[in-house]
Scaffold this motif. Structure first.
Motif, PDB file in Angstrom:
ATOM      1  N   TYR A 260       0.835  -1.204   0.000  1.00 50.50           N
ATOM      2  CA  TYR A 260       0.000   0.000   0.000  1.00 50.50           C
ATOM      3  C   TYR A 260       0.870   1.254   0.000  1.00 50.50           C
ATOM      4  O   TYR A 260       0.604   2.220  -0.730  1.00 50.50           O
ATOM      5  N   LEU A 261       1.918   1.248   0.840  1.00 45.30           N
ATOM      6  CA  LEU A 261       2.805   2.409   0.907  1.00 45.30           C
ATOM      7  C   LEU A 261       3.501   2.639  -0.437  1.00 45.30           C
ATOM      8  O   LEU A 261       3.638   3.785  -0.888  1.00 45.30           O
ATOM      9  N   ALA A 279       0.697   9.704   1.070  1.00 46.96           N
ATOM     10  CA  ALA A 279       1.973   8.995   1.229  1.00 46.96           C
ATOM     11  C   ALA A 279       2.693   9.466   2.497  1.00 46.96           C
ATOM     12  O   ALA A 279       3.232   8.648   3.258  1.00 46.96           O
ATOM     13  N   ALA A 280       2.696  10.777   2.731  1.00 47.58           N
ATOM     14  CA  ALA A 280       3.358  11.308   3.927  1.00 47.58           C
ATOM     15  C   ALA A 280       2.677  10.805   5.189  1.00 47.58           C
ATOM     16  O   ALA A 280       3.342  10.366   6.138  1.00 47.58           O
ATOM     17  N   LEU A 281       1.344  10.857   5.214  1.00 50.61           N
ATOM     18  CA  LEU A 281       0.601  10.377   6.389  1.00 50.61           C
ATOM     19  C   LEU A 281       0.811   8.880   6.592  1.00 50.61           C
ATOM     20  O   LEU A 281       0.951   8.414   7.735  1.00 50.61           O
ATOM     21  N   TYR A 286       3.089   4.535   9.716  1.00 51.70           N
ATOM     22  CA  TYR A 286       3.882   3.301   9.684  1.00 51.70           C
ATOM     23  C   TYR A 286       5.021   3.376  10.717  1.00 51.70           C
ATOM     24  O   TYR A 286       5.261   2.420  11.460  1.00 51.70           O
ATOM     25  N   GLY A 287       5.699   4.527  10.753  1.00 53.32           N
ATOM     26  CA  GLY A 287       6.785   4.700  11.705  1.00 53.32           C
ATOM     27  C   GLY A 287       6.302   4.740  13.145  1.00 53.32           C
ATOM     28  O   GLY A 287       6.940   4.165  14.041  1.00 53.32           O
ATOM     29  N   LEU A 288       5.167   5.385  13.386  1.00 57.60           N
ATOM     30  CA  LEU A 288       4.655   5.506  14.755  1.00 57.60           C
ATOM     31  C   LEU A 288       4.213   4.157  15.316  1.00 57.60           C
ATOM     32  O   LEU A 288       4.500   3.843  16.477  1.00 57.60           O
ATOM     33  N   ILE A 289       3.523   3.372  14.502  1.00 59.07           N
ATOM     34  CA  ILE A 289       3.074   2.075  15.008  1.00 59.07           C
ATOM     35  C   ILE A 289       4.260   1.143  15.233  1.00 59.07           C
ATOM     36  O   ILE A 289       4.262   0.331  16.173  1.00 59.07           O
ATOM     37  N   PHE A 290       5.297   1.285  14.403  1.00 62.55           N
ATOM     38  CA  PHE A 290       6.494   0.474  14.630  1.00 62.55           C
ATOM     39  C   PHE A 290       7.193   0.908  15.915  1.00 62.55           C
ATOM     40  O   PHE A 290       7.689   0.063  16.671  1.00 62.55           O
TER      41      PHE A 290
END
Length: 311
Positions: A260-261, A279-281, A286-290
């Motif tokens: 998707y990304l 894409a930015a969001l 993605y980074g925050l959940i990781f």
């Protein structure tokens, strides 16, 4: 970006691999496989289970014993045969073609697990040697080796969950809105079950329920990427001759979130403002959940270390 997170994730998972495989702490085996980048999403559902449905764990069962009781009828070969018969009936094939599909499907699924286990056993001494060499040459730093995911394929929970998820996947494929994929080789859900094993630590009921919830993510991602995969297959001469008029994809290909990304980033590269924002969001989320997942894994790893010190 994703490559860096995969390497970080391999270190985060290392103590869990050692625990599940009953391996010593100094063994070098871990993995950077994209399968395990579904861990953060699975962890969200696992934490929901901890808060709302912890009582389900008391109904968990011994997956190795279940596989033994089911015997041949739950084996990889039998699942492949069922799938071949199902596909043959849908395609209105004659008895001879249905039998051929069933036998081919059974052999392919049986060989998949066997060859994977042979490969990992063969490369383990090499990986140990590489790790020892790197550790010795690089001032005592301990280096792990990223293997392919099947080095955990010996855990019975992976195959027990796959046996349950196979019919669930077929049903979901038929009724899921927006899905254009009928699972074939991906019916054994190897893009799904390894990450489930690591996050739930083998609690089979959680693996089955969370697996059923997350499989639509995989099938929608496969549907999204199928035009591109079909086009490339035709360009390189790999498109199946009997599939004219159809598209091909994989129902449980690893990395659905990353697909998707990639789609959003690809669209954003054309300069479309809407997709630049999406894409930015997406990358930020993605980074925050990781980041949140990494905190949970560090707590788990600290608990492993404390338990060993207490012995």
């Amino acid at each position: 970006y994703i490559g860096v997170l995969k390497i970080i994730n391999s270190d985060l998972m290392k103590p869990t691999f050692s625990d599940l495989l009953d391996a010593p702490d100094d063994n070098p085996m871990t993995t950077t496989h994209l399968n395990y980048m579904m861990n953060p999403i699975i962890m969200v559902f696992d934490k929901i289970f901890d808060k709302i449905f912890p009582w389900l764990d008391k109904y968990d069962f011994d997956s190795a014993e279940l596989n033994k009781k089911i015997g041949f009828w739950g084996s990889h070969f039998a699942i492949g045969c069922y799938l071949g018969i199902f596909v043959g009936l849908i395609g209105r094939q004659d008895a001879k073609e249905i039998f051929t599909l069933a036998f081919t499907g059974g052999v392919c699924l049986e060989l998949f697990s066997q060859i994977g286990s042979w490969f990992i056993a063969a490369v383990e001494p090499l990986s140990q040697g590489i790790s020892d060499f790197a550790t010795k040459r690089l001032k005592g730093r301990r280096f792990n080796i990223g293997l392919d995911w099947p080095f955990v394929a010996g855990r019975a929970e992976i195959w027990a969950a796959a046996n349950f998820l196979a019919p669930i996947m077929l049903i979901e494929a038929l009724v899921l809105p927006g899905n254009h994929i009928m699972p074939l080789g991906s019916i054994i859900a190897m893009g799904v079950t390894p990450a489930l094993l690591i996050v739930t630590r083998g609690r089979i009921i959680r693996m089955i329920i969370i697996g059923a919830i997350e499989m639509p993510i995989f099938m929608w991602a496969g549907t999204l990427s199928s035009p591109f995969i079909t086009h490339v297959a035709k360009q390189v001469g790999a498109f199946p001759s009997g599939a004219a008029g159809h598209q091909i994809a994989e129902a449980t290909k690893e990395g659905p979130i990353e697909q998707y990304l990639a789609y959003l980033v690809g669209k954003a590269s054309t300069g479309e403002i809407t997709f630049l924002l999406y894409a930015a969001l997406g990358l930020i989320a993605y980074g925050l959940i990781f980041w949140w997942y990494a905190k949970q894994m560090k707590k788990r790893n600290a608990a492993y270390a404390a338990a060993k010190e207490a012995k």
